[in-house]
Write a protein that holds these residues in place. Structure first.
Motif, PDB file in Angstrom:
ATOM      1  N   LYS A 134      43.746  32.177  40.272  1.00 38.94           N
ATOM      2  CA  LYS A 134      43.022  32.095  41.546  1.00 38.94           C
ATOM      3  C   LYS A 134      43.949  32.019  42.769  1.00 38.94           C
ATOM      4  O   LYS A 134      43.584  31.472  43.810  1.00 38.94           O
ATOM      5  CB  LYS A 134      42.038  30.924  41.547  1.00 38.94           C
ATOM      6  N   LYS A 135      45.163  32.591  42.616  1.00 39.52           N
ATOM      7  CA  LYS A 135      46.085  32.661  43.750  1.00 39.52           C
ATOM      8  C   LYS A 135      45.750  33.843  44.660  1.00 39.52           C
ATOM      9  O   LYS A 135      46.144  33.862  45.825  1.00 39.52           O
ATOM     10  CB  LYS A 135      47.530  32.794  43.247  1.00 39.52           C
ATOM     11  N   ILE A 136      45.065  34.830  44.104  1.00 37.87           N
ATOM     12  CA  ILE A 136      44.588  35.986  44.871  1.00 37.87           C
ATOM     13  C   ILE A 136      43.168  36.307  44.428  1.00 37.87           C
ATOM     14  O   ILE A 136      42.686  35.795  43.410  1.00 37.87           O
ATOM     15  CB  ILE A 136      45.492  37.238  44.659  1.00 37.87           C
ATOM     16  N   THR A 137      42.501  37.182  45.178  1.00 41.30           N
ATOM     17  CA  THR A 137      41.141  37.615  44.821  1.00 41.30           C
ATOM     18  C   THR A 137      41.177  39.042  44.280  1.00 41.30           C
ATOM     19  O   THR A 137      42.180  39.754  44.428  1.00 41.30           O
ATOM     20  CB  THR A 137      40.230  37.588  46.058  1.00 41.30           C
ATOM     21  N   LYS A 138      40.075  39.443  43.673  1.00 43.43           N
ATOM     22  CA  LYS A 138      39.980  40.812  43.162  1.00 43.43           C
ATOM     23  C   LYS A 138      40.191  41.838  44.272  1.00 43.43           C
ATOM     24  O   LYS A 138      40.821  42.872  44.076  1.00 43.43           O
ATOM     25  CB  LYS A 138      38.611  41.035  42.505  1.00 43.43           C
ATOM     26  N   GLU A 139      39.621  41.530  45.456  1.00 44.70           N
ATOM     27  CA  GLU A 139      39.693  42.470  46.573  1.00 44.70           C
ATOM     28  C   GLU A 139      41.115  42.662  47.095  1.00 44.70           C
ATOM     29  O   GLU A 139      41.404  43.647  47.774  1.00 44.70           O
ATOM     30  CB  GLU A 139      38.799  41.989  47.727  1.00 44.70           C
TER      31      GLU A 139
END
Length: 635
Positions: A538-543
């Motif tokens: 959860k350090k980045i998002t899918k987008e």
């Protein structure tokens, strides 16, 4: 220009597939194939042509020698040793590579020899430090079935891959040794008649069979298609090297068919003309002193570099250099490509002059010296003393061949799908026995094991992929045919991200960025894997994944961490996120009052400009709708 229909010219194409084998070591040493830009070893060589055991020179070797190139080699101790430097004899043949080529031969129902004899194939373009490539004929015969038609197999060989070309700097050609010696399977198919789409389908089917073994390297440069192209009544067979992608293969076949048909038309016109031959004694003139007053920048640079300028007279040849039976197909262009491989900038021919800074007064001087009339043509060439006679000899030979149609030669595929001259076709004297390696025995047990380990068919592999990862048919085919199957399976094992999303990113998103001109080779597998680990944590998002990949593929960042920093992608706390959404709602009260809950659409666009890559689109949408409803209730 005459009309051209590919189906009417008797096109024949023979495919040769060269595929790297994934065995984790090189063919004749224990070095691990590993590409790196860091080199700890550097040395140079000059390679020379020598006579074969039959006392003959190979024409391709003679041509390469005439370029007078010095080879500079760069090596890394992690990926090469004294074997690649030709300072130590080859070690024992890699058993895994041998077993794999036997399995592929069995899958193609090819007849495997009980003894395999290593041979040396003369190559002095610098891609081998030894001046030869080691190759072994493993089997002959067999077939692959494509749309119900059996396409015959001529031969299957196991050989060493060549060194990786880094580039040319004048008379210095630079290579990296990381790829030299990597096991390579060569499969030569029988020539088939048909159009480019059929050839593409055959190459796709053979590539899928190889990938079904799960023991071949994937990615740009790991598989290359050479195509032997000929047309009815054309003359020689042309070998085109270096086709790396299927779309490129289709374009190359179409271009080469058109080029060869154009050369036949040029030959027909020449056969009906009074052109005879060029005299090496009376038709070549040194015009260096006469051209010292020429204002052409190209000519002035040649004089400054102390090059020689010569003119070649061709009687009864006017209009032939510029004659174009099909767009882009001219004899003048063929000659220009020929001399470029001597490191010479090009030639000027009479059909294009005055031009390139050569004025009418310069043309008059040449015509006067050559004593030409309106039916004659001429060429002007500027080159160093040591190269000019070799280049002129090649030009005279090429013009003489023009009467016969298509010369047998080796050409190089370009990224745009055209072909350029590379060298003459090699002769039979190119091959001779390898004296450092004894014959290799194929045992009955090895034959039996190869037949028992034939891989699943492509259809079975796709069904298995669909079932295991719950993919639709299109995505399963795309990921299997791509270079990303191995990394896809690793990501799915390590993370909880849905396989469909992973496959979509690897196939659709990266392909879309490539179409926009970005370079997927800059995006290493370890960085792709790291991106999905960041997503898992959860350090980045899918987008944000596509934004990160875009930054790396454009060359702005080398690692995922750098890309996250450079694109200002960071996950927001819940409080920060809600504060931004409340501010957007507060600043757009009029839109909300007019459009009610439908205002979520325009506000979504405003929000995503600020939050793209930092928060998921779904979360933005849900939170916006919640805040809009709350605003409407209170007002």
């Amino acid at each position: 220009m005459s009309e051209f229909f590919i189906e009417n010219i008797g096109l024949k194409v023979g495919l040769e597939i060269h595929q790297q084998l994934s065995t984790n070591k090189k063919l004749f040493c224990n070095c691990r194939p590993f590409e790196s830009d860091e080199y700890t070893i550097k040395f140079q060589r000059r390679l020379r042509a020598v006579k074969s055991e039959l006392g003959e020179y190979d024409p391709a070797a003679l041509f390469e020698r005439s370029k007078f190139k010095t080879m500079m080699y760069y090596a890394n101790q992690e990926s090469s040793c004294l074997v690649e430097q030709d300072e130590e004899p080859p070690h024992q043949l890699d058993g895994n590579a041998k077993n794999l080529v036997l399995i592929i031969s069995s899958a193609l129902k090819s007849n495997i020899f009980s003894e395999i004899y290593p041979m040396r194939k003369t190559v002095i373009d610098g891609s081998n430090t030894t001046g030869f490539q080691r190759t072994m004929l493993v089997s002959q015969g067999g077939y692959i079935e494509v749309d119900g038609e059996k396409i015959g197999v001529q031969s299957i060989c196991l050989e060493e891959d060549a060194a990786r070309l880094l580039g040319d700097k004048g008379d210095i050609r630079e290579y990296s040794l990381d790829r030299l010696g990597v096991p390579l399977i060569e499969i030569a198919l029988e020539p088939v008649e048909g159009d480019s789409k059929k050839i593409k389908k055959i190459a796709l089917s053979l590539g899928r069979l190889l990938r079904s073994t799960k023991k071949v390297t994937r990615g740009i440069g790991s598989i290359r298609q050479d195509v032997n192209v000929s047309i009815r009544d054309g003359g020689g067979v042309v070998e085109v090297k270096g086709v790396q992608q299927l779309d490129q293969l289709e374009k190359v076949v179409e271009f080469e068919a058109k080029r060869q048909h154009g050369l036949v038309k040029i030959a027909e016109k020449l056969q009906n003309s009074s052109f005879d031959k060029i005299s090496r004694e009376t038709d070549i003139f040194d015009i260096t002193n006469d051209f010292k007053i020429c204002q052409s920048k190209i000519i002035q640079k040649a004089i400054k570099d102390e090059s020689i300028i010569k003119a070649i007279r061709i009687r009864n040849f006017a209009g032939m250099f510029g004659y174009s039976p099909h767009e882009g197909i001219r004899l003048g262009k063929e000659i220009g490509q020929l001399v470029k491989f001597y490191g010479i900038g090009g030639v000027f021919h009479s059909d294009e002059l005055p031009n390139y800074g050569i004025e009418e007064s310069d043309v008059v001087i040449v015509k006067k010296i050559l004593e030409t009339n309106e039916n004659d043509a001429f060429l002007i060439i500027a080159a160093p003393l040591e190269k000019i006679d070799f280049a002129i000899e090649s030009i005279i030979n090429r013009i003489s061949q023009a009467k016969n149609g298509v010369p047998a030669e080796t050409r190089l595929a370009t990224q745009t799908g055209e072909t350029t001259f590379l060298r003459p076709r090699p002769g039979a004297s190119r091959m001779y026995p390898e004296t450092d390696i004894p014959p290799i025995i194929v045992t009955n047990k090895e034959l039996l094991d190869s037949k028992n380990n034939i891989p699943k068919s492509w259809d079975e592999s796709i069904r298995e992929l669909q079932k295991k990862y719950n993919l639709n048919l299109q995505l399963a085919e795309q990921i299997f045919d791509s270079q990303y199957l191995e990394i896809f399976e690793k990501i799915c094992e390590k993370t909880s991200t849905t396989p469909t999303f992973v496959a979509s990113i690897l196939c659709s998103s990266i392909t879309s960025l490539e179409r926009n001109g970005l370079n997927s080779q800059l995006l290493k597998n370890e960085e792709i894997s790291k991106t999905f680990e960041f997503l898992e944590d959860k350090k980045i998002t899918k987008e944000s994944i596509e934004i990160i990949f875009e930054n790396v593929m454009s060359g702005k960042s080398k690692t995922i961490e750098q890309a996250i920093k450079n694109t200002s992608i960071e996950t927001l706390s819940k409080e920060e996120f809600e504060k931004i959404i409340e501010s957007i709602v507060k600043n757009n009260k009029e839109i909300i009052q007019n459009q009610k809950e439908r205002s979520v659409s325009p506000l979504m666009g405003i929000a995503m400009k600020e939050l793209r890559g930092k928060v998921s689109g779904e979360m933005v949408n849900n939170t916006l709708l919640e805040k809009i409803k709350k605003f409407l209730e209170n007002n």
